[in-house]
Write an enzyme that holds these catalytic residues in place. Structure first.
Site, PDB file in Angstrom:
ATOM      1  CB  ILE A   1      -0.980  -0.014   1.190  1.00 56.20           C
ATOM      2  CG1 ILE A   1      -1.908  -1.237   1.096  1.00 56.20           C
ATOM      3  CG2 ILE A   1      -1.804   1.272   1.240  1.00 56.20           C
ATOM      4  CD1 ILE A   1      -2.740  -1.504   2.349  1.00 56.20           C
TER       5      ILE A   1
ATOM      6  NE  ARG B   1       9.097  -4.851   8.965  1.00 55.21           N
ATOM      7  CZ  ARG B   1       8.110  -5.722   8.940  1.00 55.21           C
ATOM      8  NH1 ARG B   1       7.939  -6.538   9.933  1.00 55.21           N
ATOM      9  NH2 ARG B   1       7.273  -5.799   7.922  1.00 55.21           N
TER      10      ARG B   1
ATOM     11  NE  ARG C   1      -5.397  -3.100  11.989  1.00 55.80           N
ATOM     12  CZ  ARG C   1      -5.873  -3.153  10.743  1.00 55.80           C
ATOM     13  NH1 ARG C   1      -6.035  -2.050  10.036  1.00 55.80           N
ATOM     14  NH2 ARG C   1      -6.211  -4.317  10.198  1.00 55.80           N
TER      15      ARG C   1
ATOM     16  CD  GLU D   1     -10.223   1.567  14.352  1.00 58.94           C
ATOM     17  OE1 GLU D   1      -9.448   2.489  14.052  1.00 58.94           O
ATOM     18  OE2 GLU D   1     -10.650   0.729  13.538  1.00 58.94           O
TER      19      GLU D   1
ATOM     20  CG  HIS E   1     -10.764   1.039  10.050  1.00 58.57           C
ATOM     21  ND1 HIS E   1     -10.143   0.384  11.092  1.00 58.57           N
ATOM     22  CD2 HIS E   1     -10.192   0.534   8.922  1.00 58.57           C
ATOM     23  CE1 HIS E   1      -9.259  -0.480  10.619  1.00 58.57           C
ATOM     24  NE2 HIS E   1      -9.271  -0.405   9.290  1.00 58.57           N
ATOM     25  CB  ILE E   2     -14.280   4.052   5.251  1.00 58.71           C
ATOM     26  CG1 ILE E   2     -13.812   5.522   5.214  1.00 58.71           C
ATOM     27  CG2 ILE E   2     -15.418   3.852   6.238  1.00 58.71           C
ATOM     28  CD1 ILE E   2     -14.846   6.478   4.610  1.00 58.71           C
TER      29      ILE E   2
END
Ligand code: 8YV
Length: 330
Positions: free
Chosen positions: A159, A180, A241, A270, A288-289
């Site tokens: 993403i 990382r 998140r 949430e 959260h969409i």
């Protein structure tokens, strides 16, 4: 005819997906969309060989120990911080997720949220709806440019790379990232992405976008100390998140204008939202969409079903998280 394996579909989902699962399994589903407590989840899983889950179901050692017959948990999400993967593997339970099918949709939303944040779209819309728009002014809702700015990405997975492509190829942005591990040169080159340490990322990004998985090591990756390193004109967007950002520290930084604005699709705890965030004008808040298009949610549900069906009918699950469990079964 031998009895079909029993499964639990733990949240409401497309009726077509439930119907498809019924062709293979004895399905208990949850059309009322109740969010089960841990005790309820343990109870509902009794006798089930598989579970179709979402981010709201935590599968941990206690749930697994209470249900030793469970063989597969299929998450309708790419993130799987609701699974204790070590406990699943130790219990011989295959865990699966839904990567790839939501990458572009989530990147669209992340980019849109970053743009809405930079250009103050929510704040100005609320102003208009309140009837406060009476005249033009030279500095009315002036924000910061997206085109040509420096896009900082923390977490350069699928993403993150898709957001970077949008920025570099569509908006002429300079892309810097921290991850990382560094991407191979052939993946960096087409978008001109430059790998930097976290301090450089925080210092140089005009628009910082968070797209890293949540784990103990990414908890509060952005807290007061990190926010203090950002430019006062910078924006922060989180489509990863809740818990990656210390929401109380972010609210303080936004209130004191130590950064310009934030765009948040995910929150610590949430659906509860830190109360101060709700009072601040310089934050765009969405529930959260990021993966929520009809086509993508259908693709996620189908992929979770594919995994469940393959895992319990002797097939090869397309997107296992702990494939070593399958190797151990052969
Ligand atoms: C889901 C997500 O909607 O895929 C993820 O990791 O955060 C979202 O796409 C959510 O997790 C529900 O399962």
């Amino acid at each position: 005819m031998p009895a079909q394996p029993a499964i639990l579909v733990a949240r409401a989902v497309f009726p077509e997906t439930v119907e498809r699962l019924r062709q293979h399994f004895d399905v208990e589903h949850n059309p009322d969309d109740t969010i089960y407590t841990k005790a309820q989840l343990i109870e509902r899983l009794r006798g089930k060989a598989g579970a179709f889950t979402t981010g709201s179901e935590r599968i941990d050692a206690e749930v697994l120990a209470a249900n030793p017959q469970l063989r597969v948990v299929a998450n309708m999400a790419v993130g799987y911080n609701n699974f204790d993967i070590a406990a699943c593997t130790a219990a011989g339970v295959l865990a699966t997720n839904t990567p790839d099918v939501l990458t572009e949709t989530t990147a669209d939303f992340g980019f849109a949220l970053m743009m809405a944040t930079a250009r103050r779209m929510a704040e100005s819309e609320h102003f208009l709806r309140r009837g406060e728009w009476t005249r033009w002014a030279y500095d009315m809702f002036t924000g910061s440019d997206v085109h040509g700015a420096t896009l900082g990405i923390l977490g350069m997975g699928r993403i993150g790379q898709a957001i970077a492509r949008r920025g570099a190829l569509g908006f002429g942005m300079r892309v810097i990232y921290h991850n990382r591990s560094r991407l191979p040169a052939e993946q960096e080159a087409p978008i001109g992405a430059r790998y930097v340490d976290k301090a450089t990322l925080l210092r140089e990004a005009d628009h910082l976008v968070l797209v890293l998985p949540y784990s103990a090591s990414s908890h509060h990756a952005i807290g007061a100390a990190e926010l203090a390193q950002m430019q006062p004109t910078a924006t922060l967007t989180n489509v990863a998140r809740g818990g990656i950002v210390d929401d109380a520290a972010l609210a303080a930084a936004l209130r004191e204008r130590r950064i310009a604005a934030a765009g948040l699709d995910v929150f610590e705890g949430e659906p509860a939202v830190h109360p101060e965030l709700l009072t601040l004008p310089n934050v765009v808040l969405t529930p959260h969409i990021a993966s929520a298009t009809v086509a993508t949610r259908r693709a996620m549900a189908e992929l979770a079903a594919d995994n469940l069906i393959a895992a319990l009918t002797g097939g090869t699950p397309p997107t296992p998280i702990n494939p070593e469990v399958l190797a151990g079964r052969r």
